[in-house]
Motif scaffolding. Structure first.
Motif, PDB file in Angstrom:
ATOM      1  N   ILE A  79      -7.328   5.012  -5.225  1.00 31.83           N
ATOM      2  CA  ILE A  79      -8.171   6.171  -4.953  1.00 31.83           C
ATOM      3  C   ILE A  79      -7.321   7.417  -5.139  1.00 31.83           C
ATOM      4  O   ILE A  79      -6.263   7.552  -4.517  1.00 31.83           O
ATOM      5  CB  ILE A  79      -8.750   6.128  -3.536  1.00 31.83           C
ATOM      6  CG1 ILE A  79      -9.596   4.866  -3.320  1.00 31.83           C
ATOM      7  CG2 ILE A  79      -9.586   7.368  -3.251  1.00 31.83           C
ATOM      8  CD1 ILE A  79     -10.119   4.719  -1.914  1.00 31.83           C
ATOM      9  N   SER A  80      -7.792   8.322  -6.014  1.00 30.81           N
ATOM     10  CA  SER A  80      -7.062   9.554  -6.301  1.00 30.81           C
ATOM     11  C   SER A  80      -7.945  10.750  -5.997  1.00 30.81           C
ATOM     12  O   SER A  80      -9.109  10.807  -6.406  1.00 30.81           O
ATOM     13  CB  SER A  80      -6.627   9.595  -7.771  1.00 30.81           C
ATOM     14  OG  SER A  80      -5.785   8.501  -8.088  1.00 30.81           O
ATOM     15  N   LEU A  81      -7.368  11.727  -5.280  1.00 31.69           N
ATOM     16  CA  LEU A  81      -8.088  12.952  -4.914  1.00 31.69           C
ATOM     17  C   LEU A  81      -7.274  14.152  -5.373  1.00 31.69           C
ATOM     18  O   LEU A  81      -6.091  14.272  -5.035  1.00 31.69           O
ATOM     19  CB  LEU A  81      -8.313  13.028  -3.406  1.00 31.69           C
ATOM     20  CG  LEU A  81      -9.193  11.949  -2.763  1.00 31.69           C
ATOM     21  CD1 LEU A  81      -9.160  12.090  -1.244  1.00 31.69           C
ATOM     22  CD2 LEU A  81     -10.613  12.059  -3.264  1.00 31.69           C
TER      23      LEU A  81
ATOM     24  N   MET B 243     -12.263  13.370  -8.310  1.00 34.38           N
ATOM     25  CA  MET B 243     -11.953  12.168  -7.541  1.00 34.38           C
ATOM     26  C   MET B 243     -12.116  10.956  -8.467  1.00 34.38           C
ATOM     27  O   MET B 243     -13.037  10.909  -9.285  1.00 34.38           O
ATOM     28  CB  MET B 243     -12.893  12.028  -6.342  1.00 34.38           C
ATOM     29  CG  MET B 243     -12.633  10.770  -5.518  1.00 34.38           C
ATOM     30  SD  MET B 243     -13.758  10.597  -4.103  1.00 34.38           S
ATOM     31  CE  MET B 243     -15.266  10.178  -4.975  1.00 34.38           C
ATOM     32  N   GLU B 244     -11.214   9.988  -8.340  1.00 32.73           N
ATOM     33  CA  GLU B 244     -11.258   8.796  -9.173  1.00 32.73           C
ATOM     34  C   GLU B 244     -10.912   7.580  -8.326  1.00 32.73           C
ATOM     35  O   GLU B 244     -10.012   7.633  -7.485  1.00 32.73           O
ATOM     36  CB  GLU B 244     -10.279   8.922 -10.340  1.00 32.73           C
ATOM     37  CG  GLU B 244     -10.352   7.802 -11.351  1.00 32.73           C
ATOM     38  CD  GLU B 244      -9.446   8.050 -12.548  1.00 32.73           C
ATOM     39  OE1 GLU B 244      -9.407   7.193 -13.442  1.00 32.73           O
ATOM     40  OE2 GLU B 244      -8.786   9.107 -12.586  1.00 32.73           O
TER      41      GLU B 244
ATOM     42  N   SER C  63       0.859  -1.185   0.000  1.00 29.51           N
ATOM     43  CA  SER C  63       0.000   0.000   0.000  1.00 29.51           C
ATOM     44  C   SER C  63       0.895   1.235   0.000  1.00 29.51           C
ATOM     45  O   SER C  63       1.877   1.298   0.746  1.00 29.51           O
ATOM     46  CB  SER C  63      -0.913   0.009   1.231  1.00 29.51           C
ATOM     47  OG  SER C  63      -1.789   1.110   1.188  1.00 29.51           O
ATOM     48  N   SER C  64       0.565   2.194  -0.871  1.00 28.84           N
ATOM     49  CA  SER C  64       1.386   3.400  -0.974  1.00 28.84           C
ATOM     50  C   SER C  64       0.499   4.636  -0.992  1.00 28.84           C
ATOM     51  O   SER C  64      -0.601   4.621  -1.559  1.00 28.84           O
ATOM     52  CB  SER C  64       2.260   3.358  -2.238  1.00 28.84           C
ATOM     53  OG  SER C  64       1.458   3.331  -3.404  1.00 28.84           O
ATOM     54  N   LEU C  65       1.003   5.709  -0.388  1.00 29.93           N
ATOM     55  CA  LEU C  65       0.311   6.995  -0.352  1.00 29.93           C
ATOM     56  C   LEU C  65       1.209   8.037  -1.002  1.00 29.93           C
ATOM     57  O   LEU C  65       2.303   8.328  -0.507  1.00 29.93           O
ATOM     58  CB  LEU C  65      -0.025   7.395   1.083  1.00 29.93           C
ATOM     59  CG  LEU C  65      -0.714   8.747   1.264  1.00 29.93           C
ATOM     60  CD1 LEU C  65      -2.082   8.740   0.589  1.00 29.93           C
ATOM     61  CD2 LEU C  65      -0.838   9.101   2.736  1.00 29.93           C
TER      62      LEU C  65
ATOM     63  N   GLY D 102      -1.987  16.275  -5.262  1.00 31.22           N
ATOM     64  CA  GLY D 102      -3.151  15.682  -4.625  1.00 31.22           C
ATOM     65  C   GLY D 102      -2.761  14.462  -3.812  1.00 31.22           C
ATOM     66  O   GLY D 102      -1.595  14.274  -3.442  1.00 31.22           O
ATOM     67  N   LEU D 103      -3.716  13.606  -3.550  1.00 34.18           N
ATOM     68  CA  LEU D 103      -3.484  12.384  -2.793  1.00 34.18           C
ATOM     69  C   LEU D 103      -3.857  11.177  -3.635  1.00 34.18           C
ATOM     70  O   LEU D 103      -4.876  11.178  -4.325  1.00 34.18           O
ATOM     71  CB  LEU D 103      -4.314  12.379  -1.501  1.00 34.18           C
ATOM     72  CG  LEU D 103      -3.932  13.395  -0.417  1.00 34.18           C
ATOM     73  CD1 LEU D 103      -4.920  13.303   0.735  1.00 34.18           C
ATOM     74  CD2 LEU D 103      -2.511  13.163   0.074  1.00 34.18           C
ATOM     75  N   LYS D 104      -3.039  10.142  -3.577  1.00 28.08           N
ATOM     76  CA  LYS D 104      -3.320   8.902  -4.288  1.00 28.08           C
ATOM     77  C   LYS D 104      -2.945   7.728  -3.395  1.00 28.08           C
ATOM     78  O   LYS D 104      -1.807   7.600  -2.962  1.00 28.08           O
ATOM     79  CB  LYS D 104      -2.542   8.826  -5.605  1.00 28.08           C
ATOM     80  CG  LYS D 104      -2.822   7.560  -6.402  1.00 28.08           C
ATOM     81  CD  LYS D 104      -2.047   7.543  -7.707  1.00 28.08           C
ATOM     82  CE  LYS D 104      -2.327   6.268  -8.506  1.00 28.08           C
ATOM     83  NZ  LYS D 104      -1.570   6.238  -9.783  1.00 28.08           N
ATOM     84  N   LEU D 105      -3.925   6.891  -3.113  1.00 29.65           N
ATOM     85  CA  LEU D 105      -3.728   5.699  -2.286  1.00 29.65           C
ATOM     86  C   LEU D 105      -3.911   4.466  -3.161  1.00 29.65           C
ATOM     87  O   LEU D 105      -4.970   4.265  -3.762  1.00 29.65           O
ATOM     88  CB  LEU D 105      -4.719   5.678  -1.129  1.00 29.65           C
ATOM     89  CG  LEU D 105      -4.677   4.449  -0.209  1.00 29.65           C
ATOM     90  CD1 LEU D 105      -3.328   4.362   0.509  1.00 29.65           C
ATOM     91  CD2 LEU D 105      -5.815   4.472   0.803  1.00 29.65           C
TER      92      LEU D 105
END
Length: 319
Positions: free
Chosen positions: A191-193, A198-199, A162-164, A169-172
Motif C-alpha cells: 500500500i502506497s500513499l 494511492m496504490e 512487514s516494512s513501513l 509518502g508512506l509505503k507499507l
C-alpha cells in the motif's frame, strides 16, 4: 535444570530463560502380563494378555525412537536502546496564558530494536522462532518459525516481513510464506500513499497436496488512483479429487475476473466467471461447464449493460 538472568545497562535490556532435562523410559520395555479376569456382576471374561510391551505395541517406539528422552528450552529477549531522542518543546506561561520565556524541551528516547529468540529441542521435534522489530531508516518487523522432526508431517516453516517506508509518502509492504508437506502458501501486499495518489496490490497463492486432493489457488487484487480510480481482481482455482474408498473423482477449475473504473463523468464495471468440472461417482461419469459475463457502463447521458450466461451438464445414463 533451570537458569534465569536479566540485565539493564545504557545500551540494552536483556532477559534469558533456559530449561533442560532428561528422562529414562526403559521401564516401558518391561513386558506386562495380565491374567484372565471376570468382569463384576457379569458373565464376561477378559482374555489373558502375556508379555505385552507398551514400548513396542503402542507405537511409542516409532514415534519416540529411543527410550532416552531429553529436552532443551531457551528463550532470549533483547531491547537495544536508540541513542536518538525526540525533542518536545514545553513553553512557560503566566494565571493570562501567554508565553513569557524561551520554552524548555523534554527529550524522549526514540524507539530502539527489539529481538526475540525461542528454541525447543527434544528427541522427537525441534522448534525455533525468531522475531524482531527494527527502527532504522524504515520500520521493519520480521518473524520466522520452523520445526524439524522425525515425522515429516510435523515439519513446517512460517516466515513474515512487514516494512513501513516514510520516504516520499508512506509505503507499507507485507510478505508471508508457509511451507509444509501438505500445504504451501504465499501472501504479498503493498500500500502506497502520496500527496497525489494511492496504490495498492495484494497477491495470495496456496497449494494443497494430500493423498486424496490436489488444489491450487491464486488471488490478485490491484488498485490505483494515478490517472483514474481503477480496481482489478482475479481469482483462479484448480483441483483434483480422487478417493478410491468413496469411488469418487472430480477435477475442475474456476476463474473469476473483475474490473471497476470510476470518474466523476462515468462509472464502469466488468465481470466474468468460468468454471468446469469432470468426474465420477460410483463409476458413473459426469461433467459440467458454466460461463458468465456482465458489464455496465454509466455516464450522465446514457447507460449500457450486458449480461451473458452459458452452461452445460451431463450425467451418463441420466442427464
Amino acid at each position: 535444570h533451570q537458569n534465569f538472568s536479566a540485565g539493564n545497562n545504557e545500551n540494552s535490556i536483556e532477559a534469558h530463560v533456559g530449561i533442560n532435562g532428561e528422562a529414562n523410559l526403559d521401564f516401558l520395555n518391561i513386558p506386562l502380563t495380565i491374567p484372565e479376569m471376570t468382569l463384576p456382576y457379569t458373565a464376561l471374561t477378559t482374555p489373558q494378555v502375556k508379555d505385552f510391551s507398551l514400548w513396542e505395541k503402542t507405537g511409542l517406539k516409532e514415534f519416540l525412537k529411543t527410550t532416552k528422552q531429553s529436552f532443551d528450552l531457551s528463550v532470549n529477549a533483547q531491547y537495544k536502546k536508540n541513542k536518538d531522542k525526540h525533542s518536545i518543546p514545553i513553553p512557560f506561561y503566566v494565571k493570562d496564558f501567554q508565553a513569557v520565556s524561551t520554552p524548555n524541551n523534554i527529550l524522549i528516547p526514540a524507539m530502539g530494536n527489539i529481538t526475540y529468540d525461542f528454541s525447543f529441542k527434544s528427541s522427537v521435534i525441534t522448534l525455533n522462532a525468531n522475531a524482531g522489530l527494527y527502527n532504522q531508516s524504515d520500520i521493519v518487523a520480521h518473524f520466522v518459525t520452523s520445526s524439524s522432526s522425525v515425522t515429516d508431517t510435523l515439519e513446517y516453516k512460517l516466515e513474515g516481513t512487514s516494512s513501513l517506508t516514510r520516504k516520499r509518502g508512506l509505503k507499507l509492504a507485507t510478505a508471508l510464506s508457509l511451507s509444509n508437506k501438505f500445504m504451501e502458501g504465499n501472501h504479498d501486499s503493498t500500500i502506497s500513499l502520496t500527496k497525489k495518489s494511492m496504490e495498492a496490490s495484494v497477491t495470495t497463492s496456496a497449494k494443497v497436496q494430500i493423498p486424496i486432493l490436489k488444489m491450487n489457488f491464486k488471488q490478485e487484487l490491484n488498485g490505483n488512483t494515478k490517472s483514474k480510480p481503477t480496481i482489478s481482481s482475479s481469482i483462479g482455482l484448480t483441483y483434483d479429487f480422487n478417493s478410491p474408498k468413496l469411488y469418487s473423482t472430480a477435477t475442475g477449475a474456476v476463474d473469476h475476473k473483475l474490473i471497476l473504473e470510476s470518474l466523476t463523468s462515468y462509472f464502469s464495471v466488468e465481470s466474468s466467471t468460468k468454471g468446469d468440472i469432470k468426474g465420477s461417482v460410483l463409476s458413473r461419469e459426469y461433467s459440467g461447464t458454466i460461463a458468465s459475463e456482465a458489464s455496465t457502463y454509466l455516464n450522465s447521458k446514457s447507460t449500457r449493460s450486458l449480461v451473458k450466461l452459458q452452461g452445460a451438464s451431463k450425467v451418463d445414463g441420466i442427464w
